[in-house]
Design a protein around this motif. Structure first.
Motif, PDB file in Angstrom:
ATOM      1  N   PRO A  18     -36.453   7.452  -9.370  1.00 35.24           N
ATOM      2  CA  PRO A  18     -37.103   8.913  -9.027  1.00 35.24           C
ATOM      3  C   PRO A  18     -38.232   8.751  -7.986  1.00 35.24           C
ATOM      4  O   PRO A  18     -38.727   7.827  -7.889  1.00 35.24           O
ATOM      5  CB  PRO A  18     -37.514   9.330 -10.347  1.00 35.24           C
ATOM      6  N   PRO A  19     -38.234   9.850  -7.093  1.00 35.72           N
ATOM      7  CA  PRO A  19     -39.181   9.528  -6.051  1.00 35.72           C
ATOM      8  C   PRO A  19     -40.627   9.422  -6.363  1.00 35.72           C
ATOM      9  O   PRO A  19     -41.072   8.435  -5.526  1.00 35.72           O
ATOM     10  CB  PRO A  19     -38.932  11.054  -5.164  1.00 35.72           C
ATOM     11  N   ALA A  20     -41.234   9.780  -7.056  1.00 35.06           N
ATOM     12  CA  ALA A  20     -42.590   9.784  -7.425  1.00 35.06           C
ATOM     13  C   ALA A  20     -43.025   8.480  -8.654  1.00 35.06           C
ATOM     14  O   ALA A  20     -43.888   8.620  -8.929  1.00 35.06           O
ATOM     15  CB  ALA A  20     -43.295  10.925  -7.959  1.00 35.06           C
ATOM     16  N   ASN A  21     -41.587   7.970  -9.154  1.00 28.24           N
ATOM     17  CA  ASN A  21     -41.930   7.110 -10.254  1.00 28.24           C
ATOM     18  C   ASN A  21     -42.695   5.881  -9.635  1.00 28.24           C
ATOM     19  O   ASN A  21     -42.192   5.167  -8.683  1.00 28.24           O
ATOM     20  CB  ASN A  21     -40.659   6.520 -10.736  1.00 28.24           C
ATOM     21  N   PRO A  22     -44.007   5.518 -10.478  1.00 26.86           N
ATOM     22  CA  PRO A  22     -44.706   4.389  -9.931  1.00 26.86           C
ATOM     23  C   PRO A  22     -44.511   3.189 -10.743  1.00 26.86           C
ATOM     24  O   PRO A  22     -45.432   2.069 -10.208  1.00 26.86           O
ATOM     25  CB  PRO A  22     -46.095   4.885 -10.157  1.00 26.86           C
ATOM     26  N   THR A  23     -43.846   3.082 -11.652  1.00 31.18           N
ATOM     27  CA  THR A  23     -43.389   2.109 -12.677  1.00 31.18           C
ATOM     28  C   THR A  23     -42.227   1.068 -12.634  1.00 31.18           C
ATOM     29  O   THR A  23     -42.235  -0.206 -12.696  1.00 31.18           O
ATOM     30  CB  THR A  23     -43.659   2.617 -14.133  1.00 31.18           C
ATOM     31  N   VAL A  24     -41.166   1.546 -12.104  1.00 26.20           N
ATOM     32  CA  VAL A  24     -40.029   1.046 -12.187  1.00 26.20           C
ATOM     33  C   VAL A  24     -40.142  -0.698 -11.571  1.00 26.20           C
ATOM     34  O   VAL A  24     -39.669  -1.354 -12.015  1.00 26.20           O
ATOM     35  CB  VAL A  24     -38.745   1.756 -11.769  1.00 26.20           C
ATOM     36  N   GLU A  25     -40.354  -0.457 -10.070  1.00 31.99           N
ATOM     37  CA  GLU A  25     -40.338  -1.711  -9.245  1.00 31.99           C
ATOM     38  C   GLU A  25     -41.425  -2.705  -9.894  1.00 31.99           C
ATOM     39  O   GLU A  25     -40.862  -3.843  -9.947  1.00 31.99           O
ATOM     40  CB  GLU A  25     -40.402  -1.400  -7.756  1.00 31.99           C
ATOM     41  N   PRO A  26     -42.649  -2.231 -10.126  1.00 29.91           N
ATOM     42  CA  PRO A  26     -43.361  -3.436 -10.511  1.00 29.91           C
ATOM     43  C   PRO A  26     -42.963  -4.020 -12.091  1.00 29.91           C
ATOM     44  O   PRO A  26     -43.076  -5.239 -11.980  1.00 29.91           O
ATOM     45  CB  PRO A  26     -44.702  -2.537 -10.764  1.00 29.91           C
ATOM     46  N   GLU A  27     -42.483  -3.014 -12.960  1.00 29.37           N
ATOM     47  CA  GLU A  27     -42.146  -3.758 -14.227  1.00 29.37           C
ATOM     48  C   GLU A  27     -41.121  -4.563 -14.032  1.00 29.37           C
ATOM     49  O   GLU A  27     -40.712  -5.389 -14.585  1.00 29.37           O
ATOM     50  CB  GLU A  27     -41.876  -2.671 -15.276  1.00 29.37           C
ATOM     51  N   MET A  28     -39.694  -4.115 -13.366  1.00 34.12           N
ATOM     52  CA  MET A  28     -38.724  -4.831 -12.968  1.00 34.12           C
ATOM     53  C   MET A  28     -39.213  -6.077 -12.440  1.00 34.12           C
ATOM     54  O   MET A  28     -38.308  -6.987 -12.855  1.00 34.12           O
ATOM     55  CB  MET A  28     -37.618  -4.066 -12.423  1.00 34.12           C
ATOM     56  N   ALA A  29     -40.006  -6.293 -11.498  1.00 34.67           N
ATOM     57  CA  ALA A  29     -40.049  -7.606 -10.820  1.00 34.67           C
ATOM     58  C   ALA A  29     -40.878  -8.457 -11.562  1.00 34.67           C
ATOM     59  O   ALA A  29     -40.477  -9.766 -11.437  1.00 34.67           O
ATOM     60  CB  ALA A  29     -40.932  -7.079  -9.579  1.00 34.67           C
ATOM     61  N   ARG A  30     -41.539  -7.831 -12.655  1.00 33.61           N
ATOM     62  CA  ARG A  30     -42.049  -8.925 -13.545  1.00 33.61           C
ATOM     63  C   ARG A  30     -41.105  -9.421 -14.691  1.00 33.61           C
ATOM     64  O   ARG A  30     -41.166 -10.530 -15.344  1.00 33.61           O
ATOM     65  CB  ARG A  30     -43.354  -8.189 -14.293  1.00 33.61           C
ATOM     66  N   LEU A  31     -40.077  -8.314 -15.131  1.00 35.48           N
ATOM     67  CA  LEU A  31     -39.264  -8.705 -15.939  1.00 35.48           C
ATOM     68  C   LEU A  31     -38.284  -9.617 -15.519  1.00 35.48           C
ATOM     69  O   LEU A  31     -37.662 -10.520 -16.269  1.00 35.48           O
ATOM     70  CB  LEU A  31     -38.494  -7.461 -16.760  1.00 35.48           C
ATOM     71  N   MET A  32     -37.713  -9.655 -14.369  1.00 34.35           N
ATOM     72  CA  MET A  32     -36.841 -10.282 -13.550  1.00 34.35           C
ATOM     73  C   MET A  32     -37.351 -11.049 -12.416  1.00 34.35           C
ATOM     74  O   MET A  32     -37.416 -10.894 -11.242  1.00 34.35           O
ATOM     75  CB  MET A  32     -35.684  -9.583 -12.992  1.00 34.35           C
ATOM     76  N   VAL A  45     -36.715  13.938  -2.899  1.00 30.26           N
ATOM     77  CA  VAL A  45     -37.802  14.980  -3.314  1.00 30.26           C
ATOM     78  C   VAL A  45     -37.258  16.110  -3.535  1.00 30.26           C
ATOM     79  O   VAL A  45     -36.443  16.551  -2.546  1.00 30.26           O
ATOM     80  CB  VAL A  45     -39.065  14.827  -2.162  1.00 30.26           C
ATOM     81  N   MET A  46     -37.568  16.934  -4.556  1.00 28.27           N
ATOM     82  CA  MET A  46     -37.016  18.313  -4.647  1.00 28.27           C
ATOM     83  C   MET A  46     -38.266  19.218  -4.734  1.00 28.27           C
ATOM     84  O   MET A  46     -38.841  19.541  -5.848  1.00 28.27           O
ATOM     85  CB  MET A  46     -36.031  18.391  -5.956  1.00 28.27           C
ATOM     86  N   PRO A  47     -38.712  19.765  -3.520  1.00 20.62           N
ATOM     87  CA  PRO A  47     -40.074  20.610  -3.648  1.00 20.62           C
ATOM     88  C   PRO A  47     -39.880  21.795  -4.486  1.00 20.62           C
ATOM     89  O   PRO A  47     -38.591  22.359  -4.444  1.00 20.62           O
ATOM     90  CB  PRO A  47     -40.344  20.893  -2.263  1.00 20.62           C
TER      91      PRO A  47
END
Length: 246
Positions: A18-32, A45-47
């Protein structure tokens, strides 16, 4: 073979975020941490839309997002988003993933389907639904898991509004303290934007029910799909799931 050659030989895996999600990439990088290269693409983005409207509209954006990797040879993709899938129900979610995989030409899974398959791998039946959602979306999630055959013994609301992207580790830890660990087989922590790894890594052990966060289950599905060994952090946070990858 040089370090760079070894890196480029690893399978490329796609994250649809999702466009404003701040968590996926950092957590996935640590898990994998090893065994794959992770690449992310963002949903549009859907204004001036509400959460309800976005959840209804996102499903139509998954295929264009999957195709946005262009000629990059992605081996498997995960849609790191749960909310839009809940109104489909488990059967509809599975059918949607099958169709999306056929259209994209590679295996594609939603986070909700990855959680469901994680529960199946652990033979878990009784769950606590850990929700950072407003009531209407918590209700949709509850129906989804009940239709999938799970007994929801407890629902723990982390917030009454959608604050998944803003929740602190302290708030997550406090809500985890409310879970009746003795009455469940697993905790389903829906919401890929909710930071959960610090709280999970601190509490998880083989002596408590598995903490199945959306991102843990997304990482598990990708690792299982590509035969990748779990990282030490993944094994610490999700020892029961890590054992299914051995």
């Amino acid at each position: 073979m040089s370090d760079l050659d070894q890196l480029t030989a690893l399978p490329a895996l796609g994250l649809i975020v999702p466009p404003a999600n701040p968590t996926v990439e950092p957590e996935m990088a640590r898990l994998m941490t090893e065994g794959a290269r992770l690449f992310a693409t963002r949903l549009p983005v859907m204004p001036d839309t509400t959460l309800v409207q976005r959840n209804r509209a996102y499903l139509d954006t998954y295929l264009p997002a999957a195709r946005s990797f262009g000629s990059l040879s992605i081996k498997a993709m995960i849609v790191a988003l749960t909310g839009p899938s809940y109104r489909l129900g488990p059967q509809g979610d599975e059918a949607f993933c099958t169709q999306l995989s056929q259209q994209a030409g590679v295996p594609v899974e939603t986070a909700s389907n990855a959680i469901r398959k994680s529960l199946q791998a652990l033979d878990a039946k009784r769950i606590c639904l850990f929700s950072p959602y407003p009531q209407w979306l918590t209700d949709e999630a509850s129906r989804y898991w009940q239709e999938a055959g799970y007994q929801i013994t407890q629902i723990v609301k982390v917030s009454e509004t959608f604050r998944a992207y803003e929740l602190s580790t302290a708030e997550v830890e406090h809500s985890l303290s409310e879970v009746d660990m003795d009455s469940i087989d697993a905790i389903v922590m829906s919401g890929t934007g909710m930071i959960t790894l610090p709280a999970i890594a601190k509490r998880a052990s083989v002596s408590v029910p598995p903490f199945l966060s959306s991102n843990i289950c997304c990482a598990w599905w990708l690792m299982r799909e590509q035969g990748i060994a779990p990282s030490s952090l993944f094994a610490q946070a999700a020892p029961q799931l890590a054992a299914t990858l051995e």
